[in-house]
Design an enzyme around this catalytic site. Sequence first.
Site, short mmCIF file in Angstrom:
data_model
loop_
_atom_site.label_atom_id
_atom_site.label_comp_id
_atom_site.label_asym_id
_atom_site.label_seq_id
_atom_site.Cartn_x
_atom_site.Cartn_y
_atom_site.Cartn_z
N ASP A 30 0.88 -1.31 0.01
CA ASP A 30 -0.04 0.15 -0.16
C ASP A 30 0.89 1.15 -0.03
OD1 ASP A 30 -2.22 1.47 -0.02
OD2 ASP A 30 -2.97 1.06 2.22
N GLY A 31 0.27 2.39 -0.56
CA GLY A 31 0.91 3.55 -0.47
C GLY A 31 1.53 4.09 -2.01
N ARG A 34 0.19 7.90 -2.65
CA ARG A 34 0.77 8.79 -1.76
C ARG A 34 2.28 8.95 -2.26
NH1 ARG A 34 -1.17 6.29 3.53
NH2 ARG A 34 -1.62 4.52 1.94
N HIS A 47 2.52 3.34 -9.01
CA HIS A 47 2.17 1.79 -9.13
C HIS A 47 3.35 1.44 -9.86
CE1 HIS A 47 -1.60 2.38 -7.58
NE2 HIS A 47 -2.16 3.08 -8.39
N THR A 76 -11.29 -6.49 -4.30
CA THR A 76 -12.47 -6.65 -5.16
C THR A 76 -12.90 -5.12 -4.92
OG1 THR A 76 -13.43 -7.36 -2.78
CG2 THR A 76 -13.27 -9.25 -4.61
N GLU A 77 -12.37 -4.50 -3.90
CA GLU A 77 -12.92 -2.96 -3.55
C GLU A 77 -12.43 -1.99 -4.53
OE1 GLU A 77 -12.41 -5.19 -0.99
OE2 GLU A 77 -14.40 -5.34 -0.73
N ASN A 78 -11.09 -2.46 -4.96
CA ASN A 78 -10.43 -1.52 -5.95
C ASN A 78 -10.98 -1.17 -7.39
OD1 ASN A 78 -7.42 -2.82 -4.57
ND2 ASN A 78 -8.25 -0.99 -4.05
N ARG A 81 -12.31 2.65 -7.92
CA ARG A 81 -11.17 3.65 -8.45
C ARG A 81 -11.52 4.06 -9.66
NH1 ARG A 81 -5.42 2.43 -5.75
NH2 ARG A 81 -6.19 1.80 -3.60
N ARG A 197 2.03 -4.92 6.31
CA ARG A 197 1.25 -3.74 5.47
C ARG A 197 2.07 -2.52 5.48
NH1 ARG A 197 -4.96 -2.24 4.77
NH2 ARG A 197 -4.69 -0.55 3.34
N GLU A 216 1.25 -12.95 12.77
CA GLU A 216 2.09 -11.96 13.37
C GLU A 216 1.95 -10.94 12.56
OE1 GLU A 216 3.09 -11.81 16.15
OE2 GLU A 216 2.72 -13.73 16.73
C1 IPE Z 1 -5.59 -2.74 -0.04
O1 IPE Z 1 -4.94 -1.32 -0.29
C2 IPE Z 1 -5.55 -3.41 -1.42
C3 IPE Z 1 -4.13 -3.70 -2.13
C4 IPE Z 1 -3.06 -3.29 -1.57
C5 IPE Z 1 -4.36 -4.42 -3.42
P1 IPE Z 1 -6.11 -0.38 -0.36
O2 IPE Z 1 -5.56 1.04 -0.68
O3 IPE Z 1 -7.12 -0.46 -1.56
O4 IPE Z 1 -6.90 -0.10 0.98
P2 IPE Z 1 -8.05 0.99 1.54
O5 IPE Z 1 -8.97 1.17 0.90
O6 IPE Z 1 -7.11 2.20 1.85
O7 IPE Z 1 -8.30 0.28 2.94
C1 IPE Z 2 -1.41 0.35 -3.26
O1 IPE Z 2 -1.19 1.52 -3.36
C2 IPE Z 2 -1.86 -0.34 -4.62
C3 IPE Z 2 -3.17 -0.67 -4.85
C4 IPE Z 2 -4.26 -0.83 -3.82
C5 IPE Z 2 -3.60 -1.45 -6.13
P1 IPE Z 2 -2.40 2.61 -3.40
O2 IPE Z 2 -2.99 2.87 -4.73
O3 IPE Z 2 -3.68 2.23 -2.45
O4 IPE Z 2 -1.89 3.77 -2.89
P2 IPE Z 2 -2.58 5.02 -1.79
O5 IPE Z 2 -2.98 4.10 -0.63
O6 IPE Z 2 -3.66 5.67 -2.46
O7 IPE Z 2 -1.36 5.78 -1.51
MG MG Z 3 -4.02 2.51 -0.50
#
Ligand code: IPE
Ligand code: IPE
Ligand code: MG
Length: 249
Positions: A30-31, A34, A47, A76-78, A81, A197, A216
């Site tokens: 994640d991140g 940002r 990405h 499944t929530e992505n 976007r 994470r 853990e």
């Molecule tokens: C979790 O990250 C999903 C993946 C890393 C693929 P998200 O960025 O989608 O999670 P939320 O929405 O902040 O909880």
């Molecule tokens: C993780 O990074 C990639 C996926 C969830 C697919 P994000 O795209 O969620 O990056 P942030 O959380 O918006 O920074």
């Molecule tokens: Mg994210």
Amino acid sequence: MENSLEEREKELLAKIDPERLPGHVAIIMDGNGRWAKERGLPRSAGHRQGVETVREIVSCSHRLGIKVLTLFAFSTENWKRPAWEVNYLMSLPQQYLKKELPKLVEENVKVNLIGDPSRLPPPVQKAVNQGLEATRNNTGMVLNFALNYGSRMEIVRAVQGLLADIQEGRHKGPVTEEVFSRYLFTAGLPDPDLLIRTSGEYRLSNFLLWQLAYSELWFTRTYWPDFNRCHLLQAVYDYQQRERRFGKI
Ligand code: IPE
Ligand code: IPE
Ligand code: MG
């Protein structure tokens, strides 16, 4: 910089007990967005850099002797976007596999998928199937991609599968935890020992809810594109300092 990374890696490797590695490491990557935003770049740049981290972490895990590495790549929530970002994310599995598959085959890594592939665009399904097929007989590290994966969806589908098997007489006898596990996407894989994470978020975001029951948990504020092999080694080292009691004393 590179030098000090290597020195740190050496230090960490010397401290890690090779006999007590986490067998299964799962990562919520994640991140990316940002990371890009902080640099004034489009989210896609985060990405893209995140894929470089995947290469580094796969190679480090494999060298270390991790047996299963699960990477949460798309939830499944992505799908919620913007379309351009979903499309960009959907181009990454092909891009990654096109470049990495020969190396994965050669290094005896076995590609696996958890999630519902039916909603993935056909070219992604094709690339993933090629990856599965080409590494089918490999016996080394399992590289498990969670793509269109959601834990609640997985659990509901498991219930549906089990009910159908009971109704049609394919499953007889009691429904135990072990039986139920066989209906999850992760059937046959051990539960994660260590969940990582990145990006300073402290939640599971619908990832492996059943399987993480006794894992853990290790969190870092580092964004995924900045995560490197030393972070992974630090997480493994920290894992080895924990006492896993599983309810006992
Ligand atoms: C979790 O990250 C999903 C993946 C890393 C693929 P998200 O960025 O989608 O999670 P939320 O929405 O902040 O909880
Ligand atoms: C993780 O990074 C990639 C996926 C969830 C697919 P994000 O795209 O969620 O990056 P942030 O959380 O918006 O920074
Ligand atoms: Mg994210």
